[in-house]
Scaffold this motif. Sequence first.
Motif, PDB file in Angstrom:
ATOM      1  N   LEU A  76      -1.323  -1.298  -1.748  1.00 55.51           N
ATOM      2  CA  LEU A  76      -2.068  -0.295  -2.508  1.00 55.51           C
ATOM      3  C   LEU A  76      -1.360   1.058  -2.510  1.00 55.51           C
ATOM      4  O   LEU A  76      -1.313   1.742  -3.529  1.00 55.51           O
ATOM      5  CB  LEU A  76      -3.482  -0.147  -1.927  1.00 55.51           C
ATOM      6  CG  LEU A  76      -4.394  -1.372  -2.104  1.00 55.51           C
ATOM      7  CD1 LEU A  76      -5.687  -1.188  -1.335  1.00 55.51           C
ATOM      8  CD2 LEU A  76      -4.673  -1.621  -3.578  1.00 55.51           C
ATOM      9  N   LEU A  77      -0.787   1.443  -1.369  1.00 56.80           N
ATOM     10  CA  LEU A  77      -0.061   2.720  -1.307  1.00 56.80           C
ATOM     11  C   LEU A  77       1.256   2.637  -2.067  1.00 56.80           C
ATOM     12  O   LEU A  77       1.769   3.652  -2.530  1.00 56.80           O
ATOM     13  CB  LEU A  77       0.185   3.119   0.147  1.00 56.80           C
ATOM     14  CG  LEU A  77      -1.063   3.512   0.931  1.00 56.80           C
ATOM     15  CD1 LEU A  77      -0.718   3.775   2.397  1.00 56.80           C
ATOM     16  CD2 LEU A  77      -1.727   4.751   0.324  1.00 56.80           C
ATOM     17  N   LYS A 119      -3.337  -8.404   7.993  1.00 61.37           N
ATOM     18  CA  LYS A 119      -3.630  -8.533   6.573  1.00 61.37           C
ATOM     19  C   LYS A 119      -4.056  -7.197   5.977  1.00 61.37           C
ATOM     20  O   LYS A 119      -3.729  -6.874   4.832  1.00 61.37           O
ATOM     21  CB  LYS A 119      -4.715  -9.583   6.347  1.00 61.37           C
ATOM     22  CG  LYS A 119      -4.245 -11.016   6.595  1.00 61.37           C
ATOM     23  CD  LYS A 119      -5.342 -12.021   6.262  1.00 61.37           C
ATOM     24  CE  LYS A 119      -4.832 -13.450   6.454  1.00 61.37           C
ATOM     25  NZ  LYS A 119      -5.907 -14.442   6.156  1.00 61.37           N
ATOM     26  N   ALA A 120      -4.796  -6.422   6.779  1.00 65.36           N
ATOM     27  CA  ALA A 120      -5.225  -5.102   6.300  1.00 65.36           C
ATOM     28  C   ALA A 120      -4.018  -4.203   6.052  1.00 65.36           C
ATOM     29  O   ALA A 120      -3.964  -3.467   5.062  1.00 65.36           O
ATOM     30  CB  ALA A 120      -6.171  -4.458   7.311  1.00 65.36           C
ATOM     31  N   MET A 121      -3.015  -4.268   6.948  1.00 68.59           N
ATOM     32  CA  MET A 121      -1.813  -3.459   6.761  1.00 68.59           C
ATOM     33  C   MET A 121      -1.059  -3.880   5.509  1.00 68.59           C
ATOM     34  O   MET A 121      -0.556  -3.038   4.762  1.00 68.59           O
ATOM     35  CB  MET A 121      -0.910  -3.553   7.995  1.00 68.59           C
ATOM     36  CG  MET A 121      -1.435  -2.787   9.197  1.00 68.59           C
ATOM     37  SD  MET A 121      -0.210  -2.591  10.525  1.00 68.59           S
ATOM     38  CE  MET A 121       0.090  -4.295  10.970  1.00 68.59           C
ATOM     39  N   LEU A 149      -0.751  10.748  -1.333  1.00 65.58           N
ATOM     40  CA  LEU A 149      -0.557  12.076  -1.917  1.00 65.58           C
ATOM     41  C   LEU A 149      -1.024  12.098  -3.362  1.00 65.58           C
ATOM     42  O   LEU A 149      -1.764  13.009  -3.774  1.00 65.58           O
ATOM     43  CB  LEU A 149       0.923  12.466  -1.839  1.00 65.58           C
ATOM     44  CG  LEU A 149       1.328  13.731  -2.619  1.00 65.58           C
ATOM     45  CD1 LEU A 149       0.604  14.949  -2.070  1.00 65.58           C
ATOM     46  CD2 LEU A 149       2.839  13.924  -2.573  1.00 65.58           C
ATOM     47  N   ARG A 150      -0.610  11.105  -4.145  1.00 64.19           N
ATOM     48  CA  ARG A 150      -0.991  11.062  -5.563  1.00 64.19           C
ATOM     49  C   ARG A 150      -2.503  10.944  -5.716  1.00 64.19           C
ATOM     50  O   ARG A 150      -3.098  11.584  -6.591  1.00 64.19           O
ATOM     51  CB  ARG A 150      -0.290   9.871  -6.217  1.00 64.19           C
ATOM     52  CG  ARG A 150      -0.661   9.637  -7.682  1.00 64.19           C
ATOM     53  CD  ARG A 150      -0.038  10.688  -8.588  1.00 64.19           C
ATOM     54  NE  ARG A 150      -0.401  10.429  -9.971  1.00 64.19           N
ATOM     55  CZ  ARG A 150       0.234   9.578 -10.767  1.00 64.19           C
ATOM     56  NH1 ARG A 150       1.286   8.906 -10.306  1.00 64.19           N
ATOM     57  NH2 ARG A 150      -0.145   9.417 -12.013  1.00 64.19           N
ATOM     58  N   ARG A 151      -3.126  10.133  -4.873  1.00 61.36           N
ATOM     59  CA  ARG A 151      -4.572   9.954  -4.947  1.00 61.36           C
ATOM     60  C   ARG A 151      -5.306  11.257  -4.641  1.00 61.36           C
ATOM     61  O   ARG A 151      -6.276  11.613  -5.313  1.00 61.36           O
ATOM     62  CB  ARG A 151      -5.014   8.850  -3.976  1.00 61.36           C
ATOM     63  CG  ARG A 151      -4.513   7.463  -4.366  1.00 61.36           C
ATOM     64  CD  ARG A 151      -4.731   6.451  -3.241  1.00 61.36           C
ATOM     65  NE  ARG A 151      -4.030   5.213  -3.521  1.00 61.36           N
ATOM     66  CZ  ARG A 151      -4.570   4.161  -4.124  1.00 61.36           C
ATOM     67  NH1 ARG A 151      -5.835   4.194  -4.511  1.00 61.36           N
ATOM     68  NH2 ARG A 151      -3.865   3.066  -4.340  1.00 61.36           N
ATOM     69  N   VAL A 152      -4.834  11.978  -3.619  1.00 64.21           N
ATOM     70  CA  VAL A 152      -5.460  13.254  -3.269  1.00 64.21           C
ATOM     71  C   VAL A 152      -5.262  14.267  -4.393  1.00 64.21           C
ATOM     72  O   VAL A 152      -6.187  15.018  -4.747  1.00 64.21           O
ATOM     73  CB  VAL A 152      -4.886  13.795  -1.937  1.00 64.21           C
ATOM     74  CG1 VAL A 152      -5.361  15.224  -1.689  1.00 64.21           C
ATOM     75  CG2 VAL A 152      -5.307  12.898  -0.781  1.00 64.21           C
TER      76      VAL A 152
END
Length: 317
Positions: free
Chosen positions: A143-144, A135-137, A150-153
């Motif tokens: 979310l990714l 479920k975490a994956m 990359l965009r978040r960073v």
Amino acid sequence: MEFFNQVGKKAIGSRLRMLTEKITEDAAQIYQCYDIDMQPKWFPVFYVLSQGEAMTITAIAKEIGHSHPSVSKIIGEMAKKGLVDEKKDETDGRRNMVSLSPKGDEITVKIQNQYADLDKAVADIAAQSRNDLWKAMEEWEFLLGQKTLLRRVQEIKKERESKEVTIVNYIPEYQQAFRALNEQWISNWFKMEQADYNALDDPQGYILDKGGYILVALYEGEPVGVCALIKMNDPDYDYELAKMAVSPAVQGKSIGWLLGSAIAQKAKELGAQKIYLESNTILKPAINLYHKLGFVKVAGRITPYERCNIQMELVLS
């Protein structure tokens, strides 16, 4: 695992890769336990084809979320092992259709016990774990998919660096930077015109002494961006936003946004109702910035600049 405890979450890629390698090594040996001649990386392609329908490489790639070259390479490897057949599409000779060979179909039957045993083994691990990895994956993938790591960073980097930018009032020692920054971008895209020389050669007399303002962006103490408010003798507008320039060396740090926001706030403090600007649509980042600041396109007016092909205004509330 002491390394990961020390490094922390920044090593997430390395840790996931290590976990993937461990599972992949086990998967290869699991196939051997069941006497199945298969490589772990082939499994997604094999499983999709085992559902019975012949498919193009493009369709397989789309189904399993892999690239076309990756799937093409796997198909080639499976073909050498005699697990798949490729034939021309009867309705479109330009396309190859891929399906499992009789040998591949035999594995489809043979692998069912492995599937059942593997499901139980994974369920056993899940039962011993306080966290549901599956479920975490799914959640991380979702979310990714919305916004990549990359965009978040990049956004966090921009936010951090923008905090290192200081907006200050113009003083004579910034005249050289005011001219150089503007001349650089104008010469890069267009040509210097008389109106440019008027403002850049004598900002004190042409802009400041007539009731205008100039703001300067400092990064690490150096002037890297400039923007001016030029007082207008116009019944519709109080000031013109002009001579905004940011050094290419520091672009991506929100300096244009900080300058534009600061100059609009300055105009508001001066009691202005509307700000006017002239630009060119070839300058897409600048036009996007103006829209973000709240500027909208207005009907054309007489302009001293040959390069002007769009005029915009900002109504200050």
